[in-house]
Design a protein around this motif. Sequence first.
Motif, mmCIF file in Angstrom:
data_model
loop_
_atom_site.group_PDB
_atom_site.id
_atom_site.type_symbol
_atom_site.label_atom_id
_atom_site.label_comp_id
_atom_site.label_asym_id
_atom_site.label_seq_id
_atom_site.Cartn_x
_atom_site.Cartn_y
_atom_site.Cartn_z
ATOM 1 N N LEU A 128 111.340 17.849 -2.742
ATOM 2 C CA LEU A 128 109.803 17.819 -1.937
ATOM 3 C C LEU A 128 111.223 18.163 -0.689
ATOM 4 O O LEU A 128 109.813 18.920 0.428
ATOM 5 C CB LEU A 128 109.658 16.740 -1.823
ATOM 6 C CG LEU A 128 109.176 17.009 -3.435
ATOM 7 C CD1 LEU A 128 108.107 15.143 -3.232
ATOM 8 C CD2 LEU A 128 108.197 17.679 -3.605
ATOM 9 N N GLN A 129 111.502 17.764 0.209
ATOM 10 C CA GLN A 129 112.041 17.653 1.391
ATOM 11 C C GLN A 129 112.446 19.254 1.830
ATOM 12 O O GLN A 129 111.879 19.587 2.656
ATOM 13 C CB GLN A 129 113.650 16.788 1.847
ATOM 14 C CG GLN A 129 113.777 16.732 3.511
ATOM 15 C CD GLN A 129 112.813 15.825 3.982
ATOM 16 O OE1 GLN A 129 112.437 14.996 3.848
ATOM 17 N NE2 GLN A 129 112.663 17.033 5.089
ATOM 18 N N ALA A 130 112.645 19.870 0.665
ATOM 19 C CA ALA A 130 113.200 21.337 0.732
ATOM 20 C C ALA A 130 111.919 22.243 1.260
ATOM 21 O O ALA A 130 111.700 22.951 1.951
ATOM 22 C CB ALA A 130 114.491 21.848 -0.094
ATOM 23 N N ALA A 148 100.884 14.606 7.183
ATOM 24 C CA ALA A 148 100.624 13.740 6.356
ATOM 25 C C ALA A 148 99.984 14.135 5.317
ATOM 26 O O ALA A 148 100.439 13.785 4.208
ATOM 27 C CB ALA A 148 99.745 12.669 7.371
ATOM 28 N N GLU A 149 99.218 15.386 5.260
ATOM 29 C CA GLU A 149 98.541 15.910 4.577
ATOM 30 C C GLU A 149 99.239 16.362 3.515
ATOM 31 O O GLU A 149 99.114 16.872 2.193
ATOM 32 C CB GLU A 149 97.479 16.646 5.012
ATOM 33 C CG GLU A 149 96.746 17.731 4.146
ATOM 34 C CD GLU A 149 96.357 16.671 3.269
ATOM 35 O OE1 GLU A 149 95.605 16.847 1.679
ATOM 36 O OE2 GLU A 149 95.609 15.502 2.830
ATOM 37 N N ASN A 178 96.037 22.003 -4.369
ATOM 38 C CA ASN A 178 97.661 22.953 -4.609
ATOM 39 C C ASN A 178 97.920 24.267 -4.873
ATOM 40 O O ASN A 178 98.682 24.475 -6.043
ATOM 41 C CB ASN A 178 98.624 21.885 -4.683
ATOM 42 C CG ASN A 178 98.848 20.459 -4.471
ATOM 43 O OD1 ASN A 178 98.808 20.435 -3.001
ATOM 44 N ND2 ASN A 178 98.119 19.182 -5.432
ATOM 45 N N ASP A 179 96.256 24.835 -5.300
ATOM 46 C CA ASP A 179 96.801 26.428 -5.826
ATOM 47 C C ASP A 179 96.414 27.208 -4.810
ATOM 48 O O ASP A 179 95.691 26.984 -3.253
ATOM 49 C CB ASP A 179 95.884 26.365 -6.668
ATOM 50 C CG ASP A 179 95.950 25.648 -8.108
ATOM 51 O OD1 ASP A 179 96.941 25.066 -8.177
ATOM 52 O OD2 ASP A 179 95.175 25.397 -9.001
ATOM 53 N N ILE A 180 96.589 28.747 -4.640
ATOM 54 C CA ILE A 180 96.026 29.845 -4.058
ATOM 55 C C ILE A 180 95.342 30.620 -4.603
ATOM 56 O O ILE A 180 95.427 30.349 -6.329
ATOM 57 C CB ILE A 180 97.233 30.962 -3.219
ATOM 58 C CG1 ILE A 180 97.759 31.590 -4.597
ATOM 59 C CG2 ILE A 180 97.671 30.468 -2.212
ATOM 60 C CD1 ILE A 180 98.476 32.890 -4.305
ATOM 61 N N LYS A 205 103.530 14.555 -2.529
ATOM 62 C CA LYS A 205 104.651 14.597 -4.018
ATOM 63 C C LYS A 205 102.806 14.037 -5.244
ATOM 64 O O LYS A 205 102.763 13.416 -5.447
ATOM 65 C CB LYS A 205 103.705 12.404 -2.738
ATOM 66 C CG LYS A 205 104.934 12.741 -1.958
ATOM 67 C CD LYS A 205 104.650 11.418 -1.031
ATOM 68 C CE LYS A 205 106.200 11.491 -0.390
ATOM 69 N NZ LYS A 205 106.056 10.139 0.903
ATOM 70 N N SER A 206 101.792 15.192 -4.540
ATOM 71 C CA SER A 206 100.463 14.460 -6.071
ATOM 72 C C SER A 206 101.006 15.303 -6.908
ATOM 73 O O SER A 206 99.893 15.856 -7.895
ATOM 74 C CB SER A 206 99.467 14.545 -4.962
ATOM 75 O OG SER A 206 98.582 16.118 -5.379
ATOM 76 N N GLN A 207 101.696 16.577 -7.092
ATOM 77 C CA GLN A 207 102.204 17.234 -8.729
ATOM 78 C C GLN A 207 103.298 17.349 -8.748
ATOM 79 O O GLN A 207 104.739 16.642 -7.949
ATOM 80 C CB GLN A 207 101.865 18.523 -7.615
ATOM 81 C CG GLN A 207 102.159 19.332 -6.715
ATOM 82 C CD GLN A 207 102.028 20.556 -6.637
ATOM 83 O OE1 GLN A 207 101.518 21.378 -7.110
ATOM 84 N NE2 GLN A 207 101.757 20.949 -5.336
#
Length: 258
Positions: free
Chosen positions: A180-182, A158-159, A116-118, A165-167
Amino acid sequence: MPPLKSDPDDKEFMTTLAKGLSVLGAFGRQRPTMTLTEAAEIADLSRATARRVLRTLTLLGYVEQDGRSFALAPKILDLGFAYLSTQSWIDRATPMMRELSERLGESCSAATLQGNDIVYVARIPGRRIMSATLSVGSRLPALHTALGRIMFGFLDEAEIWRRLKSQRIEAYTPQTITDLQALYDRICADRAQSFSIADEELERGLRALAVPVLDRSGQAVGAINLSTHATRTTRNEMRQHFLPELKRIAEQVSSMTI
Protein backbone atom coordinates in the motif's frame (compact mmCIF):
# COMPACT_ATOMS: atom_id res chain seq x y z
CA MET A 1 -21.23 -5.43 -6.25
CA PRO A 2 -21.08 -3.84 -2.76
CA PRO A 3 -24.12 -4.24 -0.51
CA LEU A 4 -26.82 -1.58 -0.76
CA LYS A 5 -26.01 1.40 1.44
CA SER A 6 -28.28 4.23 2.52
CA ASP A 7 -28.24 7.13 4.93
CA PRO A 8 -31.12 6.80 7.43
CA ASP A 9 -30.94 10.55 8.03
CA ASP A 10 -31.46 11.40 4.35
CA LYS A 11 -35.23 11.60 3.95
CA GLU A 12 -34.95 12.00 0.17
CA PHE A 13 -33.00 8.77 -0.39
CA MET A 14 -35.07 6.42 -2.60
CA THR A 15 -34.37 2.91 -1.38
CA THR A 16 -36.48 1.31 -4.13
CA LEU A 17 -34.50 3.07 -6.87
CA ALA A 18 -31.22 2.08 -5.18
CA LYS A 19 -32.33 -1.57 -5.13
CA GLY A 20 -33.10 -1.45 -8.84
CA LEU A 21 -29.71 0.03 -9.61
CA SER A 22 -27.96 -2.56 -7.45
CA VAL A 23 -29.53 -5.33 -9.55
CA LEU A 24 -28.53 -3.62 -12.80
CA GLY A 25 -25.01 -3.21 -11.47
CA ALA A 26 -24.80 -6.92 -10.68
CA PHE A 27 -24.73 -7.77 -14.39
CA GLY A 28 -21.36 -7.62 -16.11
CA ARG A 29 -18.73 -9.47 -18.13
CA GLN A 30 -18.41 -12.13 -15.44
CA ARG A 31 -22.20 -12.41 -15.05
CA PRO A 32 -23.93 -11.72 -18.38
CA THR A 33 -26.94 -13.71 -17.16
CA MET A 34 -28.35 -14.37 -13.68
CA THR A 35 -31.16 -16.32 -12.12
CA LEU A 36 -33.46 -14.71 -9.61
CA THR A 37 -31.58 -16.40 -6.77
CA GLU A 38 -28.22 -15.19 -8.05
CA ALA A 39 -29.47 -11.61 -8.50
CA ALA A 40 -30.85 -11.57 -4.95
CA GLU A 41 -27.61 -12.92 -3.50
CA ILE A 42 -25.24 -10.65 -5.44
CA ALA A 43 -27.32 -7.49 -4.91
CA ASP A 44 -27.88 -8.43 -1.23
CA LEU A 45 -31.67 -8.40 -1.55
CA SER A 46 -34.44 -10.76 -0.57
CA ARG A 47 -35.82 -13.03 -3.30
CA ALA A 48 -39.15 -11.20 -3.17
CA THR A 49 -37.50 -7.83 -3.65
CA ALA A 50 -35.23 -9.09 -6.42
CA ARG A 51 -38.26 -10.61 -8.17
CA ARG A 52 -40.11 -7.27 -8.13
CA VAL A 53 -37.03 -5.40 -9.33
CA LEU A 54 -36.39 -7.81 -12.20
CA ARG A 55 -40.07 -7.79 -13.16
CA THR A 56 -40.07 -3.99 -13.29
CA LEU A 57 -36.83 -3.80 -15.27
CA THR A 58 -38.18 -6.39 -17.71
CA LEU A 59 -41.41 -4.47 -18.25
CA LEU A 60 -39.39 -1.27 -18.82
CA GLY A 61 -37.26 -3.03 -21.42
CA TYR A 62 -33.91 -2.85 -19.61
CA VAL A 63 -33.78 -6.58 -18.84
CA GLU A 64 -34.78 -9.64 -20.87
CA GLN A 65 -35.97 -12.96 -19.43
CA ASP A 66 -35.31 -16.36 -20.97
CA GLY A 67 -36.76 -19.09 -18.80
CA ARG A 68 -35.12 -18.80 -15.38
CA SER A 69 -32.33 -16.53 -16.64
CA PHE A 70 -32.23 -12.74 -16.89
CA ALA A 71 -29.88 -10.62 -19.01
CA LEU A 72 -29.47 -6.95 -19.85
CA ALA A 73 -31.44 -5.81 -22.90
CA PRO A 74 -30.09 -3.49 -25.62
CA LYS A 75 -32.17 -0.62 -24.20
CA ILE A 76 -29.68 -0.39 -21.31
CA LEU A 77 -27.30 1.23 -23.80
CA ASP A 78 -29.52 4.32 -23.74
CA LEU A 79 -28.32 5.02 -20.21
CA GLY A 80 -24.66 4.61 -21.12
CA PHE A 81 -24.91 6.74 -24.25
CA ALA A 82 -26.75 9.43 -22.29
CA TYR A 83 -23.74 9.70 -19.99
CA LEU A 84 -21.27 9.74 -22.86
CA SER A 85 -23.23 12.49 -24.59
CA THR A 86 -22.68 14.76 -21.58
CA GLN A 87 -18.92 14.22 -21.66
CA SER A 88 -17.98 16.52 -24.52
CA TRP A 89 -14.26 16.04 -23.92
CA ILE A 90 -14.60 12.46 -25.16
CA ASP A 91 -15.99 13.64 -28.51
CA ARG A 92 -13.13 16.12 -28.88
CA ALA A 93 -10.47 13.63 -27.92
CA THR A 94 -11.60 10.66 -30.01
CA PRO A 95 -10.60 11.96 -33.49
CA MET A 96 -7.17 12.94 -32.21
CA MET A 97 -6.79 9.58 -30.47
CA ARG A 98 -7.72 7.77 -33.67
CA GLU A 99 -5.17 9.73 -35.72
CA LEU A 100 -2.47 9.04 -33.15
CA SER A 101 -3.30 5.33 -32.95
CA GLU A 102 -3.22 4.94 -36.72
CA ARG A 103 0.05 6.82 -37.01
CA LEU A 104 1.85 4.88 -34.26
CA GLY A 105 0.09 1.56 -34.74
CA GLU A 106 -0.65 1.28 -31.00
CA SER A 107 -3.86 1.24 -28.97
CA CYS A 108 -5.11 4.57 -27.62
CA SER A 109 -7.78 4.71 -24.93
CA ALA A 110 -9.63 7.13 -22.68
CA ALA A 111 -11.15 6.34 -19.30
CA THR A 112 -12.79 7.86 -16.26
CA LEU A 113 -12.38 6.87 -12.62
CA GLN A 114 -15.28 5.16 -10.86
CA GLY A 115 -14.49 4.11 -7.33
CA ASN A 116 -11.47 1.82 -7.50
CA ASP A 117 -11.98 1.01 -11.18
CA ILE A 118 -11.36 2.73 -14.47
CA VAL A 119 -14.16 2.65 -17.03
CA TYR A 120 -13.21 2.90 -20.70
CA VAL A 121 -15.13 5.69 -22.46
CA ALA A 122 -13.22 5.56 -25.79
CA ARG A 123 -10.88 2.96 -27.25
CA ILE A 124 -9.00 2.85 -30.55
CA PRO A 125 -7.33 -0.59 -30.99
CA GLY A 126 -3.90 -0.56 -32.60
CA ARG A 127 -2.85 -2.57 -35.62
CA ARG A 128 -0.93 -4.88 -33.28
CA ILE A 129 -3.75 -5.61 -30.90
CA MET A 130 -3.24 -6.65 -27.31
CA SER A 131 -6.11 -7.02 -24.80
CA ALA A 132 -8.50 -7.07 -27.74
CA THR A 133 -11.45 -7.85 -25.46
CA LEU A 134 -11.39 -4.33 -23.99
CA SER A 135 -14.08 -1.97 -25.27
CA VAL A 136 -16.10 1.06 -24.19
CA GLY A 137 -17.63 0.21 -20.81
CA SER A 138 -14.91 -2.27 -19.83
CA ARG A 139 -13.62 -1.92 -16.28
CA LEU A 140 -10.15 -2.57 -14.88
CA PRO A 141 -8.62 -2.11 -11.40
CA ALA A 142 -7.41 1.49 -11.35
CA LEU A 143 -4.38 0.98 -9.11
CA HIS A 144 -2.63 -1.29 -11.58
CA THR A 145 -3.23 0.76 -14.72
CA ALA A 146 -1.55 3.93 -15.91
CA LEU A 147 -4.97 5.47 -16.61
CA GLY A 148 -6.14 4.79 -13.07
CA ARG A 149 -3.04 5.83 -11.20
CA ILE A 150 -2.76 9.20 -12.89
CA MET A 151 -6.38 9.97 -11.98
CA PHE A 152 -5.91 8.69 -8.41
CA GLY A 153 -3.28 11.37 -7.98
CA PHE A 154 -5.92 14.10 -8.19
CA LEU A 155 -7.73 12.80 -5.11
CA ASP A 156 -6.80 14.23 -1.72
CA GLU A 157 -4.50 12.22 0.52
CA ALA A 158 -7.23 10.97 2.85
CA GLU A 159 -9.36 9.76 -0.03
CA ILE A 160 -6.43 7.97 -1.67
CA TRP A 161 -5.71 6.08 1.53
CA ARG A 162 -9.40 5.31 2.07
CA ARG A 163 -9.61 3.69 -1.36
CA LEU A 164 -6.30 1.89 -0.96
CA LYS A 165 -7.45 0.31 2.28
CA SER A 166 -10.95 -0.48 1.03
CA GLN A 167 -9.92 -3.21 -1.40
CA ARG A 168 -7.95 -6.41 -1.53
CA ILE A 169 -4.79 -5.86 -3.55
CA GLU A 170 -4.23 -8.73 -5.97
CA ALA A 171 -0.97 -9.63 -7.73
CA TYR A 172 -1.80 -10.08 -11.41
CA THR A 173 1.83 -10.49 -12.49
CA PRO A 174 5.22 -10.59 -10.73
CA GLN A 175 5.48 -6.83 -11.44
CA THR A 176 2.20 -5.90 -9.73
CA ILE A 177 2.72 -3.44 -6.89
CA THR A 178 0.86 -4.83 -3.87
CA ASP A 179 2.36 -2.85 -0.97
CA LEU A 180 0.00 0.00 0.00
CA GLN A 181 2.76 2.47 0.84
CA ALA A 182 4.53 1.71 -2.43
CA LEU A 183 1.29 2.25 -4.34
CA TYR A 184 0.68 5.54 -2.56
CA ASP A 185 4.23 6.70 -3.29
CA ARG A 186 3.85 5.77 -6.96
CA ILE A 187 0.56 7.67 -7.21
CA CYS A 188 2.18 10.78 -5.72
CA ALA A 189 5.22 10.50 -7.99
CA ASP A 190 3.01 10.12 -11.05
CA ARG A 191 0.99 13.18 -10.06
CA ALA A 192 4.19 15.20 -9.63
CA GLN A 193 5.47 14.28 -13.10
CA SER A 194 2.00 14.53 -14.72
CA PHE A 195 2.10 11.07 -16.30
CA SER A 196 2.00 7.44 -15.28
CA ILE A 197 3.59 4.28 -16.70
CA ALA A 198 2.28 0.82 -15.83
CA ASP A 199 4.85 -1.77 -16.85
CA GLU A 200 3.45 -5.33 -17.07
CA GLU A 201 1.62 -4.84 -13.77
CA LEU A 202 -1.81 -5.98 -14.95
CA GLU A 203 -0.90 -8.21 -17.89
CA ARG A 204 2.39 -9.73 -18.97
CA GLY A 205 3.88 -7.86 -21.90
CA LEU A 206 1.52 -4.88 -21.59
CA ARG A 207 3.19 -1.50 -21.09
CA ALA A 208 1.09 1.68 -21.00
CA LEU A 209 1.59 5.41 -20.50
CA ALA A 210 -1.23 7.79 -19.50
CA VAL A 211 -1.76 11.51 -18.94
CA PRO A 212 -4.71 13.30 -17.30
CA VAL A 213 -7.44 15.32 -18.98
CA LEU A 214 -8.20 18.31 -16.75
CA ASP A 215 -11.14 20.66 -16.40
CA ARG A 216 -10.61 24.40 -15.97
CA SER A 217 -10.33 24.03 -12.20
CA GLY A 218 -7.39 21.68 -12.66
CA GLN A 219 -9.22 18.51 -11.65
CA ALA A 220 -8.97 15.29 -13.67
CA VAL A 221 -12.16 14.46 -15.57
CA GLY A 222 -10.47 11.50 -17.25
CA ALA A 223 -7.23 10.28 -18.76
CA ILE A 224 -5.89 9.03 -22.09
CA ASN A 225 -3.20 6.48 -22.75
CA LEU A 226 -1.14 4.65 -25.33
CA SER A 227 -0.39 0.98 -24.76
CA THR A 228 2.15 -1.26 -26.42
CA HIS A 229 3.90 -4.60 -26.02
CA ALA A 230 6.96 -4.45 -23.80
CA THR A 231 9.10 -6.08 -26.49
CA ARG A 232 8.34 -3.27 -28.96
CA THR A 233 8.81 -0.13 -26.91
CA THR A 234 11.00 0.62 -23.89
CA ARG A 235 9.98 2.91 -21.05
CA ASN A 236 12.45 5.54 -22.27
CA GLU A 237 11.03 5.36 -25.78
CA MET A 238 7.55 5.84 -24.36
CA ARG A 239 8.68 8.97 -22.56
CA GLN A 240 10.45 10.30 -25.64
CA HIS A 241 7.88 9.48 -28.33
CA PHE A 242 4.51 8.74 -26.69
CA LEU A 243 4.47 11.31 -23.89
CA PRO A 244 4.70 14.48 -26.04
CA GLU A 245 1.94 13.16 -28.31
CA LEU A 246 -0.40 12.34 -25.44
CA LYS A 247 0.31 15.65 -23.70
CA ARG A 248 -0.53 17.51 -26.91
CA ILE A 249 -3.94 15.86 -27.12
CA ALA A 250 -4.65 16.23 -23.40
CA GLU A 251 -3.75 19.91 -23.44
CA GLN A 252 -5.96 20.61 -26.45
CA VAL A 253 -8.90 18.77 -24.88
CA SER A 254 -8.35 20.26 -21.44
CA SER A 255 -8.28 23.80 -22.82
CA MET A 256 -11.85 23.31 -24.11
CA THR A 257 -13.21 21.51 -21.03
CA ILE A 258 -15.54 23.39 -18.72
